[in-house]
Design an enzyme around this catalytic site. Structure first.
Site, PDB file in Angstrom:
ATOM      1  N   ASN A  91       0.858  -1.192   0.000  1.00  0.00           N
ATOM      2  CA  ASN A  91       0.000   0.000   0.000  1.00  0.00           C
ATOM      3  C   ASN A  91       0.890   1.236   0.000  1.00  0.00           C
ATOM      4  O   ASN A  91       1.490   1.563   1.013  1.00  0.00           O
ATOM      5  CB  ASN A  91      -0.902  -0.008   1.249  1.00  0.00           C
ATOM      6  CG  ASN A  91      -1.687   1.289   1.380  1.00  0.00           C
ATOM      7  OD1 ASN A  91      -1.855   2.029   0.409  1.00  0.00           O
ATOM      8  ND2 ASN A  91      -2.157   1.569   2.584  1.00  0.00           N
TER       9      ASN A  91
ATOM     10  N   LYS B 200       0.022   4.284  -0.241  1.00  0.00           N
ATOM     11  CA  LYS B 200      -0.613   5.489   0.330  1.00  0.00           C
ATOM     12  C   LYS B 200      -0.445   6.649  -0.656  1.00  0.00           C
ATOM     13  O   LYS B 200      -0.502   6.448  -1.861  1.00  0.00           O
ATOM     14  CB  LYS B 200      -0.034   5.795   1.708  1.00  0.00           C
ATOM     15  CG  LYS B 200       0.065   4.565   2.594  1.00  0.00           C
ATOM     16  CD  LYS B 200       0.355   4.887   4.021  1.00  0.00           C
ATOM     17  CE  LYS B 200       0.609   3.597   4.791  1.00  0.00           C
ATOM     18  NZ  LYS B 200       0.302   3.684   6.193  1.00  0.00           N
TER      19      LYS B 200
ATOM     20  N   HIS C 229      -9.442   1.148   4.832  1.00  0.00           N
ATOM     21  CA  HIS C 229      -8.147   1.347   5.501  1.00  0.00           C
ATOM     22  C   HIS C 229      -8.344   2.293   6.684  1.00  0.00           C
ATOM     23  O   HIS C 229      -9.139   3.233   6.615  1.00  0.00           O
ATOM     24  CB  HIS C 229      -7.122   1.930   4.517  1.00  0.00           C
ATOM     25  CG  HIS C 229      -5.736   1.904   5.053  1.00  0.00           C
ATOM     26  ND1 HIS C 229      -5.265   2.857   5.932  1.00  0.00           N
ATOM     27  CD2 HIS C 229      -4.707   1.028   4.856  1.00  0.00           C
ATOM     28  CE1 HIS C 229      -4.008   2.559   6.239  1.00  0.00           C
ATOM     29  NE2 HIS C 229      -3.647   1.461   5.603  1.00  0.00           N
TER      30      HIS C 229
ATOM     31  N   GLU D 215      -6.689   4.677   7.756  1.00  0.00           N
ATOM     32  CA  GLU D 215      -6.473   6.100   7.453  1.00  0.00           C
ATOM     33  C   GLU D 215      -7.717   6.700   6.793  1.00  0.00           C
ATOM     34  O   GLU D 215      -8.018   7.883   6.975  1.00  0.00           O
ATOM     35  CB  GLU D 215      -5.221   6.263   6.575  1.00  0.00           C
ATOM     36  CG  GLU D 215      -3.953   6.036   7.389  1.00  0.00           C
ATOM     37  CD  GLU D 215      -2.739   5.569   6.593  1.00  0.00           C
ATOM     38  OE1 GLU D 215      -2.761   5.666   5.348  1.00  0.00           O
ATOM     39  OE2 GLU D 215      -1.776   5.109   7.218  1.00  0.00           O
TER      40      GLU D 215
ATOM     41  N   GLU E 100      -5.418  -5.024  10.554  1.00  0.00           N
ATOM     42  CA  GLU E 100      -4.458  -3.935  10.683  1.00  0.00           C
ATOM     43  C   GLU E 100      -4.725  -3.174  11.987  1.00  0.00           C
ATOM     44  O   GLU E 100      -5.501  -2.214  11.998  1.00  0.00           O
ATOM     45  CB  GLU E 100      -4.599  -2.974   9.503  1.00  0.00           C
ATOM     46  CG  GLU E 100      -4.278  -3.594   8.166  1.00  0.00           C
ATOM     47  CD  GLU E 100      -3.581  -2.593   7.257  1.00  0.00           C
ATOM     48  OE1 GLU E 100      -2.493  -2.914   6.775  1.00  0.00           O
ATOM     49  OE2 GLU E 100      -4.113  -1.489   7.056  1.00  0.00           O
TER      50      GLU E 100
ATOM     51  N   GLY F 176       2.307   2.279  10.615  1.00  0.00           N
ATOM     52  CA  GLY F 176       3.230   3.401  10.464  1.00  0.00           C
ATOM     53  C   GLY F 176       3.938   3.787  11.744  1.00  0.00           C
ATOM     54  O   GLY F 176       4.569   4.841  11.820  1.00  0.00           O
TER      55      GLY F 176
ATOM     56  N   SER G  73       3.356  -2.172  10.288  1.00  0.00           N
ATOM     57  CA  SER G  73       4.816  -2.150  10.488  1.00  0.00           C
ATOM     58  C   SER G  73       5.496  -3.463  10.086  1.00  0.00           C
ATOM     59  O   SER G  73       6.477  -3.874  10.712  1.00  0.00           O
ATOM     60  CB  SER G  73       5.161  -1.775  11.934  1.00  0.00           C
ATOM     61  OG  SER G  73       4.719  -0.448  12.211  1.00  0.00           O
TER      62      SER G  73
HETATM   63  C1  PEP Z   1      -0.727   0.145   5.801  1.00  0.00           C
HETATM   64  O1  PEP Z   1      -0.703   1.275   5.351  1.00  0.00           O
HETATM   65  O2  PEP Z   1      -1.648  -0.616   5.476  1.00  0.00           O
HETATM   66  C2  PEP Z   1       0.338  -0.279   6.707  1.00  0.00           C
HETATM   67  C3  PEP Z   1       0.258  -1.463   7.271  1.00  0.00           C
HETATM   68  O3  PEP Z   1       1.388   0.598   6.898  1.00  0.00           O
HETATM   69  P1  PEP Z   1       2.818   0.278   7.592  1.00  0.00           P
HETATM   70  O4  PEP Z   1       3.304  -1.020   7.024  1.00  0.00           O
HETATM   71  O5  PEP Z   1       3.679   1.445   7.212  1.00  0.00           O
HETATM   72  O6  PEP Z   1       2.567   0.170   9.063  1.00  0.00           O
END
Ligand code: PEP
Length: 231
Positions: free
Chosen positions: A7, A9, A85, A87, A155, A161, A191
């Site tokens: 992803n 973003k 997601h 976000e 998630e 992040g 992460s």
């Molecule tokens: C994501 O954006 O779905 C995500 C898991 O980000 P990160 O791996 O940076 O934590």
């Protein structure tokens, strides 16, 4: 076979997308998916990789400024979309109902879907994790059931992040709970990086990963794909 989705973003316009795709050589034995921002979808599709959008609207067309529909994505050659997601939920007011509507329309149109669920730190610390996951998963389940083109992503919001991934035990426990509600593949996201990919992806019920930050660098994303392929 594990599914490893990157992803991106709001990173990588068409030029950087082309550069990434030219250098990306995922190994056999893993399904690699790239999720670029909308302006880079056409460039990514040209590469021949499996490409998902980061969101999709529930209407085929209409007065929805700034949104993109499933038929439009299909016309472009896009394979699927992420929905829900954290976000989107956090910054753009996505509700479980909106996530369910997006999921239904995308699947009915023929796209694949990665629907994201996950609890916040406060929810986990106050013992609400199961309740939150149940509500989020059941919103999708009630709308589409265990559709063959549906994948969920666990998630935990506190892991996205932040550099603080869920432990393998935490991931296994959450994935088992989610699969008990809806029997579809479940990706772990939060992460994921090369250093923790093997232990997370080796857990029972972890069918792949949704990778944010570590998917932006072609070498790091390729290495995570290689780890998944070798399991
Ligand atoms: C994501 O954006 O779905 C995500 C898991 O980000 P990160 O791996 O940076 O934590």
């Amino acid at each position: 076979m594990k599914l490893i989705a990157g992803n991106w973003k709001m990173f990588k316009g068409p030029r950087e997308t082309r550069e990434f795709c030219d250098r990306f050589h995922p190994p056999e034995g893993v399904e690699a998916v790239l999720c670029p921002p909308d302006v880079s979808l056409a460039t990514a599709v040209e590469s021949g990789f499996t490409i998902f959008a980061q969101n999709v609207h529930w209407a085929a067309d209409g007065a929805y400024t700034g949104e993109i529909s499933a038929p439009m994505l299909l016309e472009l050659g896009v394979d699927g979309a992420i929905v829900g997601h954290s976000e989107r939920r956090q910054y753009f007011g996505e509700t479980d109902e909106m996530v369910a509507r997006r999921t239904v329309t995308a699947l009915e149109a023929g796209l694949r879907v990665i629907a994201c669920v996950g609890e916040s730190l406060e929810e986990r610390q106050s013992g609400q994790m199961a309740v939150v996951l149940r509500v989020q998963v059941e919103a999708v389940k009630d709308a589409v059931g265990d559709h063959e083109r549906l994948v969920l992503a666990y998630e935990p919001v506190w892991a996205i992040g932040t550099g603080q991934n869920a432990t393998p035990d935490q991931a296994r426990e959450a994935h088992a709970f989610i699969k008990g509600l809806l029997d579809v593949p479940v990706l772990y996201g939060g992460s994921v990086k090369l250093e923790n990919a093997e232990e997370l992806l080796s857990e029972d019920g972890v069918d792949g990963a949704l990778v944010g930050g570590a998917s932006l660098d072609v070498e790091s994303f390729t290495a995570i794909c290689r780890t998944a392929a070798n399991l």
